[in-house]
Design a protein around this motif. Structure first.
Motif, PDB file in Angstrom:
ATOM      1  N   GLU A  70      13.177  22.155  56.464  1.00  0.00           N
ATOM      2  CA  GLU A  70      12.867  21.048  57.371  1.00  0.00           C
ATOM      3  C   GLU A  70      12.510  21.536  58.774  1.00  0.00           C
ATOM      4  O   GLU A  70      11.681  20.918  59.462  1.00  0.00           O
ATOM      5  CB  GLU A  70      14.056  20.093  57.441  1.00  0.00           C
ATOM      6  CG  GLU A  70      13.831  18.880  58.320  1.00  0.00           C
ATOM      7  CD  GLU A  70      15.079  18.037  58.484  1.00  0.00           C
ATOM      8  OE1 GLU A  70      14.985  16.935  59.060  1.00  0.00           O
ATOM      9  OE2 GLU A  70      16.163  18.495  58.051  1.00  0.00           O
TER      10      GLU A  70
ATOM     11  N   PRO B  33      17.204  15.346  62.729  1.00  0.00           N
ATOM     12  CA  PRO B  33      17.009  16.160  61.528  1.00  0.00           C
ATOM     13  C   PRO B  33      18.044  15.820  60.461  1.00  0.00           C
ATOM     14  O   PRO B  33      19.171  15.439  60.768  1.00  0.00           O
ATOM     15  CB  PRO B  33      17.185  17.593  62.042  1.00  0.00           C
ATOM     16  CG  PRO B  33      18.034  17.460  63.260  1.00  0.00           C
ATOM     17  CD  PRO B  33      17.658  16.147  63.877  1.00  0.00           C
ATOM     18  N   LYS B  34      17.639  15.960  59.219  1.00  0.00           N
ATOM     19  CA  LYS B  34      18.566  15.723  58.118  1.00  0.00           C
ATOM     20  C   LYS B  34      19.556  16.866  57.972  1.00  0.00           C
ATOM     21  O   LYS B  34      20.674  16.668  57.513  1.00  0.00           O
ATOM     22  CB  LYS B  34      17.781  15.532  56.823  1.00  0.00           C
ATOM     23  CG  LYS B  34      16.865  14.314  56.818  1.00  0.00           C
ATOM     24  CD  LYS B  34      16.067  14.237  55.527  1.00  0.00           C
ATOM     25  CE  LYS B  34      15.097  13.060  55.544  1.00  0.00           C
ATOM     26  NZ  LYS B  34      14.257  13.012  54.321  1.00  0.00           N
TER      27      LYS B  34
ATOM     28  N   HIS C  45       8.829  21.818  59.259  1.00  0.00           N
ATOM     29  CA  HIS C  45       8.152  20.513  59.280  1.00  0.00           C
ATOM     30  C   HIS C  45       8.365  19.823  60.628  1.00  0.00           C
ATOM     31  O   HIS C  45       7.459  19.158  61.145  1.00  0.00           O
ATOM     32  CB  HIS C  45       8.660  19.645  58.133  1.00  0.00           C
ATOM     33  CG  HIS C  45       8.191  20.089  56.780  1.00  0.00           C
ATOM     34  ND1 HIS C  45       7.043  19.599  56.191  1.00  0.00           N
ATOM     35  CD2 HIS C  45       8.707  20.998  55.917  1.00  0.00           C
ATOM     36  CE1 HIS C  45       6.879  20.172  55.005  1.00  0.00           C
ATOM     37  NE2 HIS C  45       7.882  21.025  54.815  1.00  0.00           N
ATOM     38  N   ARG C  46       9.537  19.969  61.220  1.00  0.00           N
ATOM     39  CA  ARG C  46       9.792  19.336  62.520  1.00  0.00           C
ATOM     40  C   ARG C  46       8.927  19.960  63.623  1.00  0.00           C
ATOM     41  O   ARG C  46       8.480  19.254  64.528  1.00  0.00           O
ATOM     42  CB  ARG C  46      11.275  19.449  62.885  1.00  0.00           C
ATOM     43  CG  ARG C  46      12.154  18.473  62.143  1.00  0.00           C
ATOM     44  CD  ARG C  46      13.602  18.565  62.593  1.00  0.00           C
ATOM     45  NE  ARG C  46      13.802  18.126  63.962  1.00  0.00           N
ATOM     46  CZ  ARG C  46      13.926  16.849  64.339  1.00  0.00           C
ATOM     47  NH1 ARG C  46      13.833  15.874  63.444  1.00  0.00           N
ATOM     48  NH2 ARG C  46      14.138  16.544  65.612  1.00  0.00           N
TER      49      ARG C  46
END
Length: 272
Positions: A225, A134-135, A228-229
């Motif tokens: 995020e 993950p970012k 989305h993951r």
């Protein structure tokens, strides 16, 4: 308002239209009003039914007891579908309601024609975790909701709710919500007192592989995020899956951009 008595509780609902049932399941701090912008457009094509889960508005719950759980709500939704006596339904769930819809489709596959998961809430186990890192660190919703619940216990409703919305919907998310949306969350604030005690199992590959219904995964373009993951992991395991991103929308994509949300959902449901 109409209701069906299932599993010892009255599940209240609103409906529009006729034909194949389309059942809508709201997320955390929601109720059947969460789908207000979908009822008429979807009702033009389906018998569209939006439910309020056990202990959600219009019920006034004190937060006591141990039956505000994903497991109980999954059983309630399955029993509600059976009580409709109208055959399998199209099933749509948002956030925590998406998790419930997923579990219904997994555990009671004969009850679901098609499945729409709008950023389902939860976590992935190791079998579904995407290979790319993950970012950003994942959102720690557990501690966030626990802190909110403590403020709510003290009667500080807005002070408890605002930080949760700012995280899930983006900076100043609470301030940007229409007053009607804020009031709906206030009406359901005490459900967090039950939700923080639930033990929600993570999504596993075997869970997703058990789902037979064609599935649409829906994300908001601006959503955190973490959501989305979860969709990345589910997309890798579901057997019949599509995915769409709703532009100019965050976690509440059915409210942020209802025109595109409704069009994409109906296109999926109407595709033979």
């Amino acid at each position: 308002m109409p209701s069906l008595h299932v599993n010892g509780t009255d599940v209240r609902f609103v409906e529009r239209g006729t034909g194949v049932p389309l059942l809508l399941v709201h997320g955390t701090l929601g109720d059947f009003r969460s789908w207000g912008l979908q009822m008429e457009p979807f009702g033009a094509h389906y018998r569209t039914i939006a439910v309020s889960l056990r202990h959600c508005w219009p019920e006034r719950w004190d937060g006591e007891g141990d039956d505000f759980t994903v497991q109980q709500h999954t059983k309630d939704i399955a029993a509600f579908i059976a009580a409709l006596d109208a055959g399998p339904v199209h099933l749509m769930g948002h956030s925590r309601g998406g998790h419930i819809a997923f579990r219904v489709a997994q555990t009671f596959p004969d009850l679901v024609r098609k499945l729409v998961l709008v950023e389902p809430g939860g976590a992935l186990d190791a079998t579904l975790e995407p290979p790319h890192a993950p970012k950003r660190p994942p959102i720690a919703l557990g501690p966030l909701y626990a802190a909110a619940a403590e403020r709510i216990r003290l009667g500080e409703i807005d002070e408890g709710l605002a930080p949760t919305i700012d995280v899930t919907h983006g900076p100043d998310g609470w301030a940007k919500l229409p007053e009607e949306s804020r009031q709906r969350r206030r009406d359901n604030a005490r459900t967090l007192l039950g939700q923080i005690r639930e033990q929600r199992a993570p999504f596993a590959r075997s869970d997703a592989e058990a789902i037979r219904a064609p599935t649409l995964l829906v994300a908001g373009e601006r959503s955190p995020e973490s959501f989305h993951r979860i969709l990345d992991g589910l997309e890798s395991a579901l057997r019949d899956v599509r995915r769409v991103v709703i532009p100019n929308a965050s976690h509440g994509s059915n409210v942020d951009n209802p025109e595109v949300f409704n069009r994409e959902a109906l296109a999926f449901l109407e595709d033979r």
